[in-house]
Scaffold this motif. Structure first.
Motif, short mmCIF file in Angstrom:
data_model
loop_
_atom_site.label_atom_id
_atom_site.label_comp_id
_atom_site.label_asym_id
_atom_site.label_seq_id
_atom_site.Cartn_x
_atom_site.Cartn_y
_atom_site.Cartn_z
N ALA A 27 31.11 45.77 -56.60
CA ALA A 27 30.15 46.46 -55.72
C ALA A 27 29.11 45.48 -55.19
CB ALA A 27 29.48 47.61 -56.46
N ARG A 28 28.66 44.57 -56.04
CA ARG A 28 27.68 43.58 -55.58
C ARG A 28 28.28 42.67 -54.52
NH1 ARG A 28 25.16 39.53 -59.75
NH2 ARG A 28 27.37 39.17 -60.07
N LYS A 29 29.49 42.22 -54.73
CA LYS A 29 30.16 41.36 -53.76
C LYS A 29 30.33 42.11 -52.43
CE LYS A 29 34.13 38.36 -53.22
NZ LYS A 29 35.33 37.82 -53.80
N ALA A 30 30.69 43.37 -52.50
CA ALA A 30 30.84 44.18 -51.28
C ALA A 30 29.50 44.33 -50.57
CB ALA A 30 31.43 45.54 -51.63
N TYR A 31 28.46 44.63 -51.33
CA TYR A 31 27.13 44.80 -50.73
C TYR A 31 26.66 43.50 -50.08
CZ TYR A 31 22.16 45.55 -50.18
OH TYR A 31 20.89 45.62 -49.64
N ASP A 32 26.87 42.39 -50.78
CA ASP A 32 26.49 41.08 -50.23
C ASP A 32 27.25 40.79 -48.93
OD1 ASP A 32 24.75 40.71 -52.34
OD2 ASP A 32 26.05 39.32 -53.42
N GLY A 33 28.47 41.34 -48.80
CA GLY A 33 29.27 41.15 -47.61
C GLY A 33 29.06 42.24 -46.57
N ASN A 34 28.05 43.09 -46.81
CA ASN A 34 27.70 44.18 -45.89
C ASN A 34 28.84 45.18 -45.72
OD1 ASN A 34 25.76 45.50 -44.36
ND2 ASN A 34 26.48 44.59 -42.46
N LEU A 35 29.61 45.43 -46.79
CA LEU A 35 30.67 46.42 -46.78
C LEU A 35 30.18 47.68 -47.48
CD1 LEU A 35 33.88 44.41 -47.75
CD2 LEU A 35 33.42 45.56 -45.58
N TRP A 36 30.07 48.76 -46.75
CA TRP A 36 29.65 50.02 -47.36
C TRP A 36 30.80 50.52 -48.23
CZ3 TRP A 36 25.28 53.33 -45.70
CH2 TRP A 36 24.27 52.53 -45.16
N THR A 37 30.44 50.93 -49.44
CA THR A 37 31.43 51.17 -50.48
C THR A 37 31.32 52.57 -51.06
OG1 THR A 37 31.31 48.82 -51.04
CG2 THR A 37 32.26 50.28 -52.70
N LEU A 38 32.48 53.16 -51.30
CA LEU A 38 32.58 54.43 -52.01
C LEU A 38 33.27 54.15 -53.34
CD1 LEU A 38 32.38 57.54 -52.14
CD2 LEU A 38 34.64 57.60 -51.02
N ILE A 39 32.61 54.51 -54.45
CA ILE A 39 33.21 54.37 -55.77
C ILE A 39 33.62 55.76 -56.23
CG2 ILE A 39 32.88 53.65 -58.16
CD1 ILE A 39 30.70 51.72 -57.17
N LEU A 40 34.89 55.94 -56.52
CA LEU A 40 35.41 57.22 -56.97
C LEU A 40 35.45 57.24 -58.49
CD1 LEU A 40 38.33 57.59 -54.40
CD2 LEU A 40 36.05 58.64 -54.31
N ALA A 41 34.45 57.87 -59.10
CA ALA A 41 34.37 57.95 -60.56
C ALA A 41 35.33 59.02 -61.08
CB ALA A 41 32.93 58.28 -60.97
N ILE A 45 32.77 66.27 -55.64
CA ILE A 45 32.07 65.97 -54.37
C ILE A 45 33.08 65.41 -53.37
CG2 ILE A 45 30.34 64.51 -53.27
CD1 ILE A 45 29.05 66.63 -54.96
N ASP A 46 33.10 65.98 -52.19
CA ASP A 46 33.98 65.51 -51.14
C ASP A 46 33.22 64.53 -50.26
OD1 ASP A 46 36.20 65.24 -49.54
OD2 ASP A 46 35.76 67.01 -48.34
N ALA A 47 33.13 63.29 -50.71
CA ALA A 47 32.40 62.25 -49.97
C ALA A 47 33.34 61.62 -48.97
CB ALA A 47 31.86 61.21 -50.94
N PRO A 48 32.85 61.34 -47.75
CA PRO A 48 33.71 60.69 -46.77
C PRO A 48 34.05 59.26 -47.19
CG PRO A 48 31.47 60.90 -45.92
CD PRO A 48 31.51 61.61 -47.24
N ALA A 49 35.27 58.85 -46.87
CA ALA A 49 35.70 57.49 -47.20
C ALA A 49 34.88 56.47 -46.43
CB ALA A 49 37.18 57.33 -46.89
N ARG A 50 34.81 55.30 -46.97
CA ARG A 50 34.13 54.18 -46.34
C ARG A 50 35.13 53.05 -46.17
NH1 ARG A 50 28.06 54.05 -48.74
NH2 ARG A 50 27.47 56.09 -47.94
N ALA A 51 34.71 51.96 -45.58
CA ALA A 51 35.62 50.83 -45.35
C ALA A 51 36.23 50.34 -46.66
CB ALA A 51 34.88 49.70 -44.65
N LEU A 52 35.42 50.34 -47.73
CA LEU A 52 35.88 49.88 -49.04
C LEU A 52 35.77 51.02 -50.03
CD1 LEU A 52 36.79 47.49 -50.86
CD2 LEU A 52 34.38 47.10 -51.33
N VAL A 53 36.84 51.25 -50.76
CA VAL A 53 36.87 52.28 -51.80
C VAL A 53 37.25 51.61 -53.11
CG1 VAL A 53 38.00 54.39 -52.62
CG2 VAL A 53 37.47 54.12 -50.18
N ILE A 54 36.43 51.83 -54.15
CA ILE A 54 36.77 51.38 -55.50
C ILE A 54 37.22 52.63 -56.25
CG2 ILE A 54 35.97 50.31 -57.63
CD1 ILE A 54 33.86 48.81 -55.96
N ASN A 55 38.48 52.68 -56.60
CA ASN A 55 39.07 53.88 -57.19
C ASN A 55 39.19 53.75 -58.70
OD1 ASN A 55 40.34 56.35 -57.43
ND2 ASN A 55 42.36 55.51 -56.97
#
Length: 141
Positions: A26-40, A85-95
Motif C-alpha cells: 500500500a505504501r509503494k502504491a501510495y508513493d506511486g500515486n496509485l489509488w488502492t482498494l484493499i479487500l479485507a 461494503i460494495d466499494a468501487p474498484a480502483r486502479a490497484l486492488v489488493i485482494n
C-alpha cells in the motif's frame, strides 16, 4: 493489459506478520500515486490493517480508512473494504479474500500465505486470472 501479481510470503518479517507485506504494498502504491482498494476478509482484518497502516513505519504516512466509516471514501487514497461494503474498484486492488477479484482494475495483487496447504486455492485463482486475460506474475517476498 490487466495484471495479476502474486506475492509469495517467504521472508521472516512477513511470516510472522503477513499484513506487514500488505502495508508495504500500500505504501509503494501510495508513493506511486496509485489509488488502492484493499479487500479485507472480514471486519476484524480490516481493523487490524487500519491500525497497522498507522503504526508499521514511523516515517510513512498513508492516508487510508475503512470504507463506509464516513463520507470521504472518494477522497481517501487507500480504502479498506469489508465484504459487506460494495466499494468501487480502483486502479490497484489488493485482494485478501478467499475468491479471485471479479471486478475491473488495472492491477490486482494477491498475497500468498507461507503455508503450502493454503496455496492450492491460489493456484486456482492464478488460472482464473489467466483465463480472463490478465498478465500473471509471481514474486517471492
Amino acid at each position: 493489459m490487466m495484471r495479476a501479481d502474486f506475492y509469495l510470503i517467504a521472508k521472516p518479517r512477513f511470516l510472522e506478520e503477513p499484513l506487514r507485506l500488505v502495508c508495504e504494498l500500500a505504501r509503494k502504491a501510495y508513493d506511486g500515486n496509485l489509488w488502492t482498494l484493499i479487500l479485507a476478509r472480514d471486519a476484524a482484518q480490516a481493523e487490524e490493517l487500519d491500525e497497522l497502516l498507522w503504526a508499521f513505519d514511523e516515517e510513512a504516512y498513508i492516508p487510508h480508512q475503512i470504507a463506509g466509516t464516513d463520507d470521504e471514501d472518494d477522497l481517501t487514497p487507500v480504502l479498506i473494504a469489508t465484504p459487506d461494503i460494495d466499494a468501487p474498484a480502483r486502479a490497484l486492488v489488493i485482494n485478501l479474500r478467499d475468491e479471485a477479484f471479479s471486478g475491473q482494475c488495472e492491477r490486482v495483487l494477491e498475497v500468498v500465505p507461507a503455508d503450502p496447504a493454503a496455496r492450492d486455492p491460489l493456484r486456482e485463482r492464478w488460472k482464473q486470472y489467466k483465463a480472463r486475460g490478465f498478465d500473471v506474475n509471481k514474486y517471492d517476498m
